[in-house]
Write a protein that holds these residues in place. Structure first.
Motif, short mmCIF file in Angstrom:
data_model
loop_
_atom_site.label_atom_id
_atom_site.label_comp_id
_atom_site.label_asym_id
_atom_site.label_seq_id
_atom_site.Cartn_x
_atom_site.Cartn_y
_atom_site.Cartn_z
N GLU A 264 12.67 -10.68 -25.42
CA GLU A 264 14.12 -10.36 -23.96
C GLU A 264 14.44 -9.21 -23.41
OE1 GLU A 264 17.07 -13.70 -26.26
OE2 GLU A 264 17.40 -11.35 -27.20
N TYR A 265 12.89 -9.11 -23.08
CA TYR A 265 12.99 -7.75 -22.33
C TYR A 265 13.64 -7.97 -20.51
CZ TYR A 265 11.68 -3.21 -21.74
OH TYR A 265 12.05 -1.92 -21.56
N ASN A 266 14.30 -7.24 -20.03
CA ASN A 266 14.76 -7.49 -18.93
C ASN A 266 13.42 -6.61 -17.53
OD1 ASN A 266 16.66 -8.53 -19.56
ND2 ASN A 266 18.09 -6.36 -19.28
N THR A 279 7.76 -5.80 -22.35
CA THR A 279 7.97 -7.06 -22.23
C THR A 279 6.76 -7.76 -23.30
OG1 THR A 279 8.36 -9.20 -21.26
CG2 THR A 279 7.12 -7.81 -20.44
N GLU A 281 6.42 -11.28 -22.66
CA GLU A 281 5.16 -11.71 -21.91
C GLU A 281 3.39 -11.17 -21.74
OE1 GLU A 281 7.35 -12.83 -18.63
OE2 GLU A 281 8.68 -13.29 -19.47
#
Ligand SMILES: [Zn+2]
Length: 421
Positions: A264-266, A279, A281
């Motif tokens: 859940e990194y912005n 992230t 991802e």
């Protein structure tokens, strides 16, 4: 919230009035797990700030965005939190030449990626924490002077659930009393301090080169461990350290080097010295393109360049964000081309990063690379294609004009002259 939007003028005034000798921050994160009856789940944060008056005046303020403050003590004098704390600032008067401020507060876990983010893994119910502060969210975790030019050494200690591991900027160890204590940092800015805690899957390696030895770590949540190719992360990391040591002539100054891939990194990643966050991802669960691996490698090297551009030498205020972001963006592609298997990274730069800059430059929101940042609200808008990619394109032109050797010699002198400034 009154006082949450720190202005450039206030920051300049405060920097003229005081300098910070050091922080000690004690966090109790045991409340992160288990049931919570509170409307807002909170943790205890006790901060001691030692600072000295270097200018005229005896009034200032510390920053803290927290649901409640239990006590504030300045030079042994108890201040009434109901009077001095407004939800975002703590008013301090009667400053002496040397001061000790102790703030005991209840801070809130974050669900928005600002401050201390708390993630519950829906797969296995495990809880993972990490911090993200840029430009000014360290004050959601501990009381401080939240501006990049008031650098100081930090000592963090963290009490955490028994089964957890805790990381911070410096190397840490769990004491016999169960408390994690971390090596004092070099003088750094608030926005790059960091804590990561939880039952993370952790892989280690070591970078060695001559006298230099850097302990390496990489981590992700347990649920992603089977997909985590830490070998490639470490390969690029070592290639990057080779490149920057060759060209910067200033040994990596922050001890160990951990890289956490967090949920859940912005954003893409954050250059906390010794404790970079990314992230998750960037952990690939299936077959992806070479371009995806190149993007990850670029981000790893961009963050590593920040250890020098941004962390060792830092902008006074957010107007000069480009001084770290344009350089890191440039250095990402530069080191990728010269030190890794992605030798055609300048093609990617032209097609991707530079195209982003061209687009941003055609919008009404474009601005000079050096921006006019009046306050923190302005600062939040400045992380864009101009500050990153246009600035990097300008630097590429500068290198073409001045020559690679002159450019790097300039960087080397700058690091030596302004280290920790
Ligand atoms: Zn950056």
């Amino acid at each position: 919230m009154p006082g949450e939007n720190l202005s450039r003028d206030e920051a300049h005034e405060r920097a003229a009035l005081l300098s910070v000798d050091g922080y000690e921050v004690a966090l109790d994160l045991r409340s992160a797990v288990g049931e919570s009856t509170e409307a807002v789940r909170t943790f205890r944060s006790v901060t001691t700030i030692r600072f000295r008056r270097t200018g005229e005046g005896d009034t200032t303020f510390a920053d803290l965005v927290a649901p409640s403050v239990t006590s504030v003590t300045l030079n042994g004098r108890e201040l009434d939190p109901a009077v001095v704390f407004d939800g975002a600032r703590i008013t301090l008067d009667g400053l002496a030449d040397e001061n000790v401020l102790v703030v005991d507060a209840q801070c809130a876990y974050s669900r928005t990626g600002e401050g201390l983010h708390r993630f519950v893994d829906p797969e296995d119910g495990e809880v993972y924490l990490y911090t993200q502060y840029e430009p000014a969210d360290a004050r959601r975790v501990y009381a401080n002077f939240e501006q990049p030019d008031l650098k100081a050494p930090y000592r963090f200690e963290v009490t955490a659930p028994d089964a957890w591991t805790v990381w911070s900027n410096g190397a840490g160890e769990r004491g016999a009393d169960g408390v994690w204590r971390f090596a004092e940092t070099a003088p750094i800015s608030t926005y790059i301090t960091c804590v990561v805690a939880g039952p993370y899957h952790y892989v280690t390696d070591t970078y060695r080169r001559g006298d230099v030895e850097i302990p390496l770590g990489a981590m992700c949540r347990k649920g992603l461990a089977k997909h985590f190719d830490a070998d490639d992360v470490f390969l690029v990391t070592k290639q990057g350290f080779d490149f920057f040591h060759d060209n910067f002539d200033y040994p990596y100054p922050f001890g160990k080097y951990d890289q956490a891939f967090v949920p859940e990194y912005n954003l893409g990643a954050m250059e906390n010295p010794g404790m970079v966050t990314f992230t998750e991802e960037y952990i690939y669960r299936g077959k992806v393109t070479r371009a995806a691996y190149e993007r990850r490698a670029n981000t790893i090297l961009h963050e590593m360049a920040h250890m020098w551009f941004g962390d060792l030498v830092t902008m006074v205020w957010w107007d000069d964000l480009w001084l770290k972001e344009s350089f890191a963006d440039f250095m990402g592609s530069f080191s990728l081309a010269e030190a890794t298997r992605f030798t055609d990274s300048w093609v990617t730069f032209a097609n991707n990063r530079k195209a982003w800059a061209y687009r941003a430059d055609q919008l009404p929101s474009t601005h000079p690379v050096t921006a006019d940042i009046r306050d923190l609200e302005d600062a939040k808008l400045n992380f864009d294609g101009i500050t990153y990619a246009k600035g990097a394109s300008v630097l590429k032109q500068l290198v073409a004009y001045a020559g690679r050797d002159a450019f790097l010699e300039g960087a080397r002198r700058y690091f030596k002259r302004h280290a920790y400034g």
